[in-house]
Design a protein around this motif. Structure first.
Motif, PDB file in Angstrom:
ATOM      1  N   VAL B 396       5.113  13.188  -9.604  1.00 17.90           N
ATOM      2  CA  VAL B 396       5.335  12.771  -8.209  1.00 17.90           C
ATOM      3  C   VAL B 396       6.686  12.066  -8.091  1.00 17.90           C
ATOM      4  CG1 VAL B 396       2.855  12.465  -7.809  1.00 17.90           C
ATOM      5  CG2 VAL B 396       4.247  10.482  -8.442  1.00 17.90           C
ATOM      6  N   ASP B 397       7.152  11.926  -6.837  1.00 18.61           N
ATOM      7  CA  ASP B 397       8.433  11.254  -6.598  1.00 18.61           C
ATOM      8  C   ASP B 397       8.241   9.779  -6.264  1.00 18.61           C
ATOM      9  OD1 ASP B 397      10.202  13.646  -6.723  1.00 18.61           O
ATOM     10  OD2 ASP B 397       8.916  14.280  -5.056  1.00 18.61           O
ATOM     11  N   PHE B 398       7.143   9.484  -5.579  1.00 14.71           N
ATOM     12  CA  PHE B 398       6.882   8.096  -5.171  1.00 14.71           C
ATOM     13  C   PHE B 398       5.402   7.807  -5.274  1.00 14.71           C
ATOM     14  CE2 PHE B 398      10.106  10.061  -2.416  1.00 14.71           C
ATOM     15  CZ  PHE B 398      11.226   9.338  -2.815  1.00 14.71           C
ATOM     16  N   LEU B 399       5.111   6.522  -5.300  1.00 19.97           N
ATOM     17  CA  LEU B 399       3.715   6.097  -5.199  1.00 19.97           C
ATOM     18  C   LEU B 399       3.577   5.300  -3.917  1.00 19.97           C
ATOM     19  CD1 LEU B 399       3.231   4.920  -8.873  1.00 19.97           C
ATOM     20  CD2 LEU B 399       2.192   6.944  -7.816  1.00 19.97           C
ATOM     21  N   LEU B 400       2.456   5.497  -3.247  1.00 23.36           N
ATOM     22  CA  LEU B 400       2.186   4.736  -2.031  1.00 23.36           C
ATOM     23  C   LEU B 400       0.953   3.878  -2.288  1.00 23.36           C
ATOM     24  CD1 LEU B 400       3.135   4.596   1.054  1.00 23.36           C
ATOM     25  CD2 LEU B 400       1.080   5.951   1.508  1.00 23.36           C
ATOM     26  N   THR B 401       1.078   2.589  -2.043  1.00 18.60           N
ATOM     27  CA  THR B 401      -0.049   1.671  -2.253  1.00 18.60           C
ATOM     28  C   THR B 401      -0.017   0.613  -1.148  1.00 18.60           C
ATOM     29  OG1 THR B 401       0.974  -0.175  -3.471  1.00 18.60           O
ATOM     30  CG2 THR B 401       0.515   1.822  -4.741  1.00 18.60           C
ATOM     31  N   PRO B 402      -1.129  -0.104  -0.952  1.00 18.92           N
ATOM     32  CA  PRO B 402      -1.038  -1.286  -0.090  1.00 18.92           C
ATOM     33  C   PRO B 402      -0.136  -2.317  -0.798  1.00 18.92           C
ATOM     34  CG  PRO B 402      -3.341  -0.722  -0.569  1.00 18.92           C
ATOM     35  CD  PRO B 402      -2.493   0.089  -1.491  1.00 18.92           C
ATOM     36  N   SER B 403       0.501  -3.199  -0.040  1.00 14.61           N
ATOM     37  CA  SER B 403       1.330  -4.222  -0.673  1.00 14.61           C
ATOM     38  C   SER B 403       0.475  -5.368  -1.197  1.00 14.61           C
ATOM     39  CB  SER B 403       2.345  -4.794   0.322  1.00 14.61           C
ATOM     40  OG  SER B 403       3.181  -3.765   0.798  1.00 14.61           O
ATOM     41  N   THR B 404      -0.591  -5.683  -0.463  1.00 15.99           N
ATOM     42  CA  THR B 404      -1.440  -6.827  -0.815  1.00 15.99           C
ATOM     43  C   THR B 404      -2.890  -6.460  -0.529  1.00 15.99           C
ATOM     44  OG1 THR B 404      -1.141  -7.666   1.443  1.00 15.99           O
ATOM     45  CG2 THR B 404       0.310  -8.574  -0.239  1.00 15.99           C
ATOM     46  N   ILE B 425      -1.996  -8.430  -7.156  1.00 14.73           N
ATOM     47  CA  ILE B 425      -2.596  -7.317  -7.889  1.00 14.73           C
ATOM     48  C   ILE B 425      -1.886  -5.977  -7.665  1.00 14.73           C
ATOM     49  CG2 ILE B 425      -4.362  -6.791  -6.139  1.00 14.73           C
ATOM     50  CD1 ILE B 425      -6.285  -6.706  -8.710  1.00 14.73           C
ATOM     51  N   PHE B 426      -1.342  -5.749  -6.461  1.00 19.06           N
ATOM     52  CA  PHE B 426      -0.700  -4.454  -6.188  1.00 19.06           C
ATOM     53  C   PHE B 426       0.808  -4.467  -6.449  1.00 19.06           C
ATOM     54  CE2 PHE B 426      -4.276  -3.906  -2.889  1.00 19.06           C
ATOM     55  CZ  PHE B 426      -5.124  -3.408  -3.874  1.00 19.06           C
ATOM     56  N   THR B 427       1.360  -5.637  -6.604  1.00 15.60           N
ATOM     57  CA  THR B 427       2.811  -5.719  -6.794  1.00 15.60           C
ATOM     58  C   THR B 427       3.193  -5.878  -8.269  1.00 15.60           C
ATOM     59  OG1 THR B 427       2.586  -8.055  -6.208  1.00 15.60           O
ATOM     60  CG2 THR B 427       3.481  -6.575  -4.529  1.00 15.60           C
ATOM     61  N   VAL B 428       2.291  -6.498  -9.044  1.00 12.38           N
ATOM     62  CA  VAL B 428       2.587  -6.791 -10.441  1.00 12.38           C
ATOM     63  C   VAL B 428       2.841  -5.547 -11.323  1.00 12.38           C
ATOM     64  CG1 VAL B 428       1.262  -7.460 -12.483  1.00 12.38           C
ATOM     65  CG2 VAL B 428       1.797  -9.168 -10.733  1.00 12.38           C
ATOM     66  N   LYS B 446      -6.837  -6.855  12.698  1.00 14.21           N
ATOM     67  CA  LYS B 446      -7.601  -7.305  13.874  1.00 14.21           C
ATOM     68  C   LYS B 446      -7.283  -8.743  14.240  1.00 14.21           C
ATOM     69  CE  LYS B 446     -11.359  -4.066  13.179  1.00 14.21           C
ATOM     70  NZ  LYS B 446     -11.254  -3.834  11.707  1.00 14.21           N
ATOM     71  N   ALA B 447      -6.863  -9.512  13.211  1.00 16.62           N
ATOM     72  CA  ALA B 447      -6.522 -10.917  13.488  1.00 16.62           C
ATOM     73  C   ALA B 447      -5.100 -11.041  14.015  1.00 16.62           C
ATOM     74  CB  ALA B 447      -6.699 -11.752  12.229  1.00 16.62           C
ATOM     75  N   GLY B 448      -4.410  -9.928  14.173  1.00 14.98           N
ATOM     76  CA  GLY B 448      -3.031  -9.965  14.681  1.00 14.98           C
ATOM     77  C   GLY B 448      -2.022 -10.310  13.603  1.00 14.98           C
ATOM     78  N   LEU B 449      -2.400 -10.066  12.349  1.00 14.24           N
ATOM     79  CA  LEU B 449      -1.474 -10.368  11.252  1.00 14.24           C
ATOM     80  C   LEU B 449      -0.919  -9.073  10.673  1.00 14.24           C
ATOM     81  CD1 LEU B 449      -3.625 -13.150   9.572  1.00 14.24           C
ATOM     82  CD2 LEU B 449      -1.409 -13.478  10.714  1.00 14.24           C
ATOM     83  N   PRO B 450       0.352  -9.109  10.241  1.00 13.98           N
ATOM     84  CA  PRO B 450       0.999  -7.886   9.777  1.00 13.98           C
ATOM     85  C   PRO B 450       0.384  -7.332   8.490  1.00 13.98           C
ATOM     86  CG  PRO B 450       2.595  -9.670  10.085  1.00 13.98           C
ATOM     87  CD  PRO B 450       1.244 -10.278  10.193  1.00 13.98           C
ATOM     88  N   VAL B 451       0.418  -6.007   8.427  1.00  8.44           N
ATOM     89  CA  VAL B 451      -0.040  -5.302   7.225  1.00  8.44           C
ATOM     90  C   VAL B 451       1.173  -4.630   6.581  1.00  8.44           C
ATOM     91  CG1 VAL B 451      -1.450  -3.389   6.376  1.00  8.44           C
ATOM     92  CG2 VAL B 451      -2.334  -4.892   8.176  1.00  8.44           C
ATOM     93  N   GLY B 452       1.309  -4.819   5.280  1.00 13.09           N
ATOM     94  CA  GLY B 452       2.437  -4.198   4.571  1.00 13.09           C
ATOM     95  C   GLY B 452       1.976  -3.082   3.651  1.00 13.09           C
ATOM     96  N   ILE B 453       2.762  -2.039   3.588  1.00 12.69           N
ATOM     97  CA  ILE B 453       2.479  -0.911   2.688  1.00 12.69           C
ATOM     98  C   ILE B 453       3.639  -0.824   1.692  1.00 12.69           C
ATOM     99  CG2 ILE B 453       2.295   1.618   2.552  1.00 12.69           C
ATOM    100  CD1 ILE B 453      -0.260   0.364   3.610  1.00 12.69           C
ATOM    101  N   GLN B 454       3.273  -0.559   0.446  1.00 11.28           N
ATOM    102  CA  GLN B 454       4.285  -0.534  -0.605  1.00 11.28           C
ATOM    103  C   GLN B 454       4.603   0.890  -1.054  1.00 11.28           C
ATOM    104  OE1 GLN B 454       4.887  -2.938  -4.745  1.00 11.28           O
ATOM    105  NE2 GLN B 454       2.974  -1.842  -4.627  1.00 11.28           N
ATOM    106  N   LEU B 455       5.873   1.155  -1.255  1.00  6.16           N
ATOM    107  CA  LEU B 455       6.306   2.407  -1.874  1.00  6.16           C
ATOM    108  C   LEU B 455       6.998   2.063  -3.185  1.00  6.16           C
ATOM    109  CD1 LEU B 455       7.528   4.042   1.381  1.00  6.16           C
ATOM    110  CD2 LEU B 455       6.170   5.310  -0.332  1.00  6.16           C
TER     111      LEU B 455
END
Lengths: 490, 487
Positions: B396-404, B425-428, B446-455
């Motif tokens: 593969v060229d990239f991995l996609l994961t949640p950031s946190t 856990i997802f960044t280490v 739902k709480a209005g807080l940002p969600v980050g996705i990691q590549l």
């Protein structure tokens, strides 16, 4: 008492018999490098306290070490000169401990993967014998700074000039069996280092110091528990410290005690060692690979390149001196002891009698320099001038006796021997007629002695020779005088 | 004023270049914004006069036509970067009055390219933390907080909060196990951790030498590309710096990702991660698919060991790196009768709890008798983790994961260090493998807080990482401004 006198070096006489010493040495040699092992700061001594300290040496936040290539070269050179395994990949480790003169809180050293592995050197003993001592390893490391405890009643001062200076630690195998061997070993290592220019070998200034590991055992037994004597900076102290430490250990064991593995210091005023810290107090250095430095890697071809720059080393030089210059083993080992000696010799002996040159250099030149307290490198007599003097003797221009006077003159005036001989009219008289004139005079003035001689007192020939030489002011060719006298006195 | 704050770095760059705005104006706008948002506590040292002086100088250069790529752009600097004659504390009491006589390579690169220095930004003490709560000067508040103060994440919490609150156009951060990506995720901004070796570590206060890497925190992927262009580069003062040219990252922004293969590692979706994050993760996968990428399920079997391995190696290196803070030459010293007592008092009072905890863990795992079982074993497993990535990147060229695993949490909520450590856990894993990773905001939970996705990309593949991140950014079209931001 007689028993003690018959002991061989390295033996200690105890109540239970003869004990043997087992000695291993760790020599710390400061690399002759302009800058430090991991920083660009100057590595020279004698500057004001804390004047040669870079941000890296002072371990400021975020500072990083960068290896000094020149120092790596010197370590490889030394490894090659010690006939040792060169490791093309080695690793720098951190040796962690706290001390006020260790700014990083760790020393960068090499623990599991040193730059140089096993090797061996041959040492010359005083009795003319040789023995081989194994080298365990050589690694690169940083020196620490200096703590000054005598500058202030309640404070210690720190000088970081030495911090980070490049050291090579050369570790021997426990192959050394007497203090004298230890001395000879250090002398040999020192000599090799000076030949290749990796270290100036100056023990007084601390550029070369040794830690001695000493234990005792009955011959054939397993190794005993060892103690390490730290930081000895002269061959004399090394010999004294090992002797006294071995005797101390024998006393303890024979009194029913056990040797505690520990680090000891040599007290030069008492000539004895004393405990510095026990094994229990020993630091846990928490060695681990320094993540700021990549493994040290180099190619075979680079090692080969360095090998090509190695000068002729003492062992091969010695052989060459004996074989090609016809000098004795003993003289050769004196001459190869220092590269400066042998360089001088080779230049002086160029085209003249090698054996005579060696005699003159070792007896006359070394003697005169010692008497006048002049450093060898400052000798007023240059190799070229000594060679010239030897040539004058060999050609019969001057006698050996006159040559000594000429030499003394050279020491003072720095003039060339030919110049002195010419100025003072010291050319040897090798003219039969001139000498016969002197012989006739001596014979006519000493008729009674002539009678005795002819009556069988052969020894009187020396008297006549002396008289003729005196009359010639030493200029007559002694061989010719001898020959002509014998003929005249028939 | 608000018009100026609305400009992202790329737009400001253009406006400055075309002399539609001046750097002094822009810098003043940010200095005002910093004042308005001061209750967040992002800045621990404000350089108002210096910033204006730099801005004036930038305007002169722009007028002379000799502007650098970042000329006149006001940025904040994480307090881990040594800045010449400007206090640098690493958010620690032990360095509370430390003024370096030198400038870190990365910040020097930024100033050389014309950036304007607004001030120093808070972080976890010595970058050890995931909530910015270990800072000696106290918490930073996430600008997304509504009634309850939330953590901005850590350790680059000040940097993330400053960018999210529009009190810096961009900021520098350092990432050891997620310290750029996690706070970026918590604060709804972009955080890029480059490949280990891409940015020089010279002059950055060291936490864990084999993991530390500097990177930018920005509003957009494009801004991150511009910042990293300036920050990165070979430095012969750092032996671990990579002697590799990096192409202009901005030229990769609009490259198509059609046909690129995106790996979806199954190990990153198992543990109790929030439902909202899972749903945004799935949406993100769909976005990339829609952009022509091929989605491939992959497995990185040693992932579960990454966190324990990290919490052995990082503290081990830290225990040694932090030995220099001994009160002898600089920083705080507590006088005592003996040298050992001085060390104990100085370090006992100078270091906070978390730093002391990690020094103790690190000392323990390196000590004789435990070295093999902990440090050496951890190094071996680290190699296996790296091999997992190497094998995967063959396909593969990239991995996609949640950031946190979660979005921002309340300050003071995670008292237990182990719960706190789980944040990484997802960044280490990418940190242990030295790989580049980027976190980009994709939406609000739902709480209005940002969600980050990691590549995550392969070593030194930042250029293509920028392409795919920009593609995802465009699809996600996250354009909400934090309510705590300056207006």
């Amino acid at each position: 008492m007689n028993d003690t006198l018959n002991l061989k070096p390295g033996q200690v006489k105890g109540d239970t018999g003869i004990w043997e010493m087992v000695i291993g040495l760790e020599i710390h040699a400061q690399i002759s490098s302009k800058s430090k092992l991991f920083s660009g700061a100057s590595a020279s001594f004698g500057s004001d306290a804390n004047s040669s300290v870079s941000l890296v040496d002072a371990a400021m936040p975020g500072m990083l070490p960068v290896i000094n290539k020149f120092c790596v070269e010197q370590a490889v050179k030394t490894g090659l000169a010690l006939n040792a395994q060169i490791n093309n990949t080695s690793v720098f480790d951190r040796k962690n401990y706290f001390y006020a003169d260790l700014p990083q809180g760790y020393q960068i050293s090499q623990f599991t993967k040193p730059i140089v592995g096993e090797g061996e050197i041959v040492i010359d003993l005083d009795d003319g014998n040789q023995t081989t001592i194994g080298i365990e390893r050589l690694h690169l490391e940083q020196d620490a700074g200096k703590s000054l405890h005598d500058q202030h009643p309640t404070k210690s001062f720190i000088d970081l000039n030495r911090t980070g200076v490049a050291l090579m630690e050369i570790v021997s195998k426990p192959d050394i069996r007497s203090p004298q061997e230890a001395g000879a070993y250090v002398k040999k290592i020192r000599s090799i280092l000076r030949y290749i220019g990796a270290c100036d070998g100056n023990m007084e200034e601390g550029s070369l110091r040794a830690d001695c590991n000493v234990s005792v055992r009955k011959q054939g037994d397993a190794f005993g528990t060892r103690c390490e004597i730290k930081n000895l900076n002269s061959i004399r102290f090394i010999i004294q410290a090992i002797q006294s430490e071995a005797e101390r250990q024998v006393d303890i064991i024979e009194a029913g005690g056990k040797i505690k593995q520990e680090t000891r210091l040599f007290d030069t005023s008492t000539g004895e060692t004393r405990s510095m810290r026990s094994k229990e107090d020993a630091h846990d250095y928490r060695y681990f690979p320094d993540p700021d430095l990549l493994p040290l890697e180099f190619s075979d071809s680079w090692v080969k390149e360095i090998k090509g720059t190695l000068p002729e080393l003492p062992d091969t030089l010695k052989k060459r001196l004996v074989n090609d210059y016809g000098i004795t083993d003993y003289d050769a080992s004196i001459l190869v002891e220092e590269k400066d000696f042998v360089d001088f010799y080779l230049e002086a002996a160029n085209g003249v009698d090698g054996k005579l040159t060696a005699n003159w250099m070792i007896t006359e030149l070394f003697g005169a320099l010692k008497k006048e307290n002049i450093m060898f490198l400052n000798s007023p007599v240059t190799p070229q001038k000594l060679g010239e003097l030897i040539a004058l003797i060999s050609k019969g221009v001057i006698s050996g006796k006159i040559a000594k006077d000429v030499f003394s003159d050279m020491m003072v005036t720095k003039k060339s021997p030919s110049e002195i001989v010419k100025e003072k009219g010291l050319e040897q008289v090798s003219d039969d007629k001139a000498i016969m004139k002197l012989i006739d005079k001596v014979i006519s003035e000493n008729q009674d002695k002539v009678k005795d001689y002819l009556g069988g007192k052969d020894k009187l020939l020396g008297f006549f020779v002396g008289q003729v030489m005196k009359l010639s002011q030493g200029k007559a060719n002694p061989g010719l005088v001898n020959k002509l006298l014998k003929e005249s006195l028939k | 004023m608000s018009d100026l704050l609305n400009l992202d770095l790329s737009s400001a760059q253009k406006s400055l270049k075309n002399r539609e705005i001046s750097s002094v104006e822009l810098t003043k706008a940010y200095l005002d914004a910093i004042e308005k948002t001061s209750s967040l506590g992002a800045y621990i040292d404000l350089q108002k006069d210096y910033a204006l002086e730099m801005a004036k100088n930038s305007d002169k250069k722009i007028n002379q036509g000799v502007a650098g790529p970042l000329e006149g752009i006001p940025i904040g600097v994480k307090d881990m970067f040594c800045t010449k004659d400007i206090k640098t504390t690493a958010s620690s009491k032990i360095l509370e009055n430390f003024y370096p006589t030198y400038e870190s390579t990365v910040t020097q690169n930024l100033w050389n390219d014309g950036a304007v220095m607004l001030g120093k930004l808070s972080c976890d003490e010595f970058a050890m933390g995931s909530s910015n709560e270990t800072a000696a000067k106290g918490n930073v508040i996430n600008p997304w907080s509504k009634t309850i103060p939330m953590s901005p994440g850590g350790s680059s919490g000040g940097s993330a909060a400053a960018v999210a609150s529009r009190s810096a156009l961009a900021a520098t951060g350092t990432d050891t196990g997620g310290s750029i990506r996690q706070p970026a995720a918590f604060c709804g901004i972009t955080g890029l951790k480059p490949t280990y070796g891409r940015c020089s570590r010279w002059g950055i206060v060291a936490f864990s030498s084999s993991l530390d890497q500097a990177g930018p925190l920005t509003r957009t992927v494009s801004d991150a590309a511009i910042m990293l262009n300036s920050m990165a580069g070979y430095d012969n003062k750092d032996s671990t710096s990579a002697n590799l040219e990096m192409p202009d990252l901005t030229s990769y922004l609009d490259k198509s990702i059609k046909g690129k293969k995106i790996g979806i590692p199954k190990e990153y979706t198992q543990d109790g991660i929030s439902e909202d994050i899972v749903s945004f993760y799935e949406t993100s996968i769909q976005f990339l698919k829609d952009s022509g990428a091929e989605i491939i399920p992959v497995s990185l079997p040693h992932t579960k060991y990454a966190l324990p391995v990290y919490y052995i190696i990082a503290p081990a290196e830290a225990s040694s790196n932090l030995a220099r803070y001994d009160g002898v030459r600089y920083g705080t010293r507590k006088e005592a009768e003996s040298l050992d007592d001085m060390y104990e008092l100085t370090r006992g009072e100078g270091f906070g709890d978390e730093v002391q905890r990690r020094i103790m863990i690190g000392t323990y795992v390196l000590s004789s008798g435990y070295y093999d079982a902990y440090y050496l074993k951890a190094q071996k497993v680290r190699r296996l983790i790296k091999e997992d990535f190497d094998n995967t990147f063959e396909n593969v060229d990239f991995l996609l994961t949640p950031s946190t695993p979660s979005t921002a949490f309340e300050l003071g909520q995670k008292q237990d260090p182990l719960t706190m450590y789980l944040n990484d856990i997802f960044t280490v894993p990418a940190s242990l493998a030295g790989l580049p990773g980027i976190s980009i905001p994709v939406g609000l939970d739902k709480a209005g807080l940002p969600v980050g996705i990691q590549l995550i990309a392969n070593s030194f593949d930042e250029p293509n990482l920028i392409s795919v991140a920009h593609t995802l950014e465009k699809s996600a079209n996250f354009n909400v401004i934090a309510q705590g931001a300056a207006k």
